[in-house]
Scaffold this motif. Sequence first.
Motif, PDB file in Angstrom:
ATOM      1  N   UNK A  10     -25.758   2.441  26.776  1.00 54.19           N
ATOM      2  CA  UNK A  10     -25.684   1.631  28.008  1.00 54.19           C
ATOM      3  C   UNK A  10     -24.231   1.500  28.472  1.00 54.19           C
ATOM      4  N   UNK A  11     -23.342   1.241  27.524  1.00 53.49           N
ATOM      5  CA  UNK A  11     -21.934   1.070  27.872  1.00 53.49           C
ATOM      6  C   UNK A  11     -21.352   2.397  28.395  1.00 53.49           C
ATOM      7  N   UNK A  12     -21.704   3.497  27.705  1.00 50.31           N
ATOM      8  CA  UNK A  12     -21.139   4.781  28.098  1.00 50.31           C
ATOM      9  C   UNK A  12     -21.654   5.217  29.465  1.00 50.31           C
ATOM     10  N   UNK A  13     -22.947   5.020  29.707  1.00 50.23           N
ATOM     11  CA  UNK A  13     -23.510   5.381  31.021  1.00 50.23           C
ATOM     12  C   UNK A  13     -22.883   4.530  32.121  1.00 50.23           C
ATOM     13  N   UNK A  14     -22.588   3.277  31.782  1.00 54.12           N
ATOM     14  CA  UNK A  14     -21.948   2.391  32.748  1.00 54.12           C
ATOM     15  C   UNK A  14     -20.541   2.901  33.080  1.00 54.12           C
ATOM     16  N   UNK A  15     -19.796   3.303  32.053  1.00 51.66           N
ATOM     17  CA  UNK A  15     -18.456   3.873  32.294  1.00 51.66           C
ATOM     18  C   UNK A  15     -18.540   5.145  33.132  1.00 51.66           C
ATOM     19  N   UNK A  16     -19.625   5.906  32.938  1.00 48.65           N
ATOM     20  CA  UNK A  16     -19.794   7.177  33.654  1.00 48.65           C
ATOM     21  C   UNK A  16     -20.409   6.989  35.037  1.00 48.65           C
TER      22      UNK A  16
ATOM     23  N   UNK B 359     -17.877   9.413  26.579  1.00 47.64           N
ATOM     24  CA  UNK B 359     -17.816   8.791  25.245  1.00 47.64           C
ATOM     25  C   UNK B 359     -16.565   9.233  24.485  1.00 47.64           C
ATOM     26  N   UNK B 360     -16.304  10.544  24.447  1.00 49.75           N
ATOM     27  CA  UNK B 360     -15.167  11.021  23.638  1.00 49.75           C
ATOM     28  C   UNK B 360     -13.818  10.635  24.248  1.00 49.75           C
ATOM     29  N   UNK B 361     -13.817  10.249  25.520  1.00 51.05           N
ATOM     30  CA  UNK B 361     -12.575   9.778  26.147  1.00 51.05           C
ATOM     31  C   UNK B 361     -12.456   8.258  26.120  1.00 51.05           C
ATOM     32  N   UNK B 362     -13.518   7.568  25.680  1.00 56.80           N
ATOM     33  CA  UNK B 362     -13.520   6.113  25.841  1.00 56.80           C
ATOM     34  C   UNK B 362     -12.671   5.448  24.757  1.00 56.80           C
ATOM     35  N   UNK B 363     -12.249   4.247  25.080  1.00 52.32           N
ATOM     36  CA  UNK B 363     -11.350   3.501  24.204  1.00 52.32           C
ATOM     37  C   UNK B 363     -11.953   3.372  22.806  1.00 52.32           C
ATOM     38  N   UNK B 364     -11.152   3.704  21.797  1.00 49.07           N
ATOM     39  CA  UNK B 364     -11.630   3.618  20.418  1.00 49.07           C
ATOM     40  C   UNK B 364     -12.100   4.957  19.866  1.00 49.07           C
ATOM     41  N   UNK B 365     -12.436   5.905  20.760  1.00 41.04           N
ATOM     42  CA  UNK B 365     -12.924   7.209  20.292  1.00 41.04           C
ATOM     43  C   UNK B 365     -12.005   8.361  20.690  1.00 41.04           C
TER      44      UNK B 365
END
Lengths: 96, 482
Positions: A10-16, B359-365
Amino acid sequence: MSATAHIDIKKTADLARLRLTAEEETAYTAQLERILEYVGQLDEADTASVEAAAHPHELFDVMRSDAARPGFVMEAALSNAPRRSGDQFMVPKVVE
Amino acid sequence: MPDALHTLTIAELRTLLQKREISPADIIHDLEASITARDPEIGAYLHRDTAAALAAAEKADLSAPLGGIPVAIKDVLNVQGQPATAGSKMLRGYISPYDATCIAKLKSAGAIPFGKLNMDEFAMGSSNENSAWQLTRNPWDTTRVPGGSSGASAAAVAARTAIASLGSDTGGSIRQPAAFCGITGLKPTYGRVSRYGLIAYASSLDQVGPMTRTVEDAALVLQAIAGHDPQDSTSLNAPVPDYSAALRRGVSGMKIGLPREYFIDGIDPAVRAAVEAGVKELERQGATVREISLPHTRFAIAAYYIIATAEASANLARFDGVRYGHRCDTPADLRDMYDRSRAEGFGPEVKRRIILGTYVLSSGYYDAYYRKAQKVRTLIARDFAEAFKEVDLIASPVTPTAAFKIGKNAGDPLQMYLADIFTIANNLSGVCGISVPCGYSAEGLPIGLQLTGRPLGEEDLLRGAFAYEQATDWHRRLPQKS
């Protein structure tokens, strides 16, 4: 990285900026965790004294003169607009 | 007028054009008839503007290097006034307001862009099954995939519904479909061909290149599209050599390496045998062959799927429903417009890769995945740099198997990714490569021989591939009914 990679879908899709259905969330979570588990093998590569490469070749800043050049005319730039008003792109109201 | 112009090569057509035995319009008419007859079964073409092509044919400068030659274009490249969908519903109805640099260069070399070809959505895929529009079938066996993502660019050339085409290659997308369809596909050195006007997938990996019936034709098309472009800051400012002059230099004295990590269990025995026989032929002509090592090969797919998806997530952020592309109906606010327009416009594989990249660019990863993959990329590039101190060319299979059945890998993204093992390291290290036909499987499916060259080593690629091609007739075989 670990073999039990977990993705907060959910968080990743929101960021995307992607609205996913519940079915998509379930399917992607399983598929992406399997892919992350596979890419976890990069841990086995010794990169202690290795520089990261963003690019295949040595890159230098590429400059050009600060001079006016021919570009798109406004009509061409607007020609694929989903919505326009006169010479502007129309979007939903941004400020109250 | 000779029959069946659609079966001839660029070089053969140029001879007839210069002798005034045929006109450019004759070629367009003949191709149009071939497309009408064959494409309903193959499904390569998304769009073509025959009237515009005939108008260009009228004005074609036959003294130019590709004067009067129609070239079909992967739908990821902008051709002014034509649709460009990149195989996605996101770009339904989009009309290119400008020419990509490689298209402008083709036109100034006298070529006529004719037709836009199907592809995996935003060039993400190895089978063309990810197109939002239609399935493209392999002309050698229509129950099988043509490869991807430039699958239709390969299928059309193989089926004789295009004389030549342009594709793009981010992890093998020119070489793999060329191998599956029995044609020649050349992926230039990163930066050799401008990316301006190529709809971006992964900007540090993408390259445009020719897909042709012969090695000679690949040299002709590369000559037209290569060169520095101020509009692409990553394009290499290096002189463009005379590629056709390189063809006939022969391989005597060339050193060819066989990477032991590429000749592994899991390769189809027919593929291995055909590639080994291909190398023997080069040896017979005077090349010396030795085993080499590319020790970080096993990390290439993992590094690629982190780097490519990270770059894709950034590149595809531009599809926000504001200036072009799909916009959802009645958005409540700006954020709702972004989220729903993207959800509606992108297909499943594109969403999967955007999410993985985010995901692979997100903070922490970021450090654990993206930074780590970039370091492994350095190791892979060093492998090639070391190898090219010893050899001029690296020979290998293009793919572990010949073309697979439609639907075989469709439900299993990871399995599909793993099939890219022999093509992907090339893009990470920015070297160049070519696939040429080197045999057929027991089922009659084409097999490709991959030659990989050092950065800006396209002349070596063409030398090796041409020498091999002249000694064999694999490239002359036609799929049934073509």
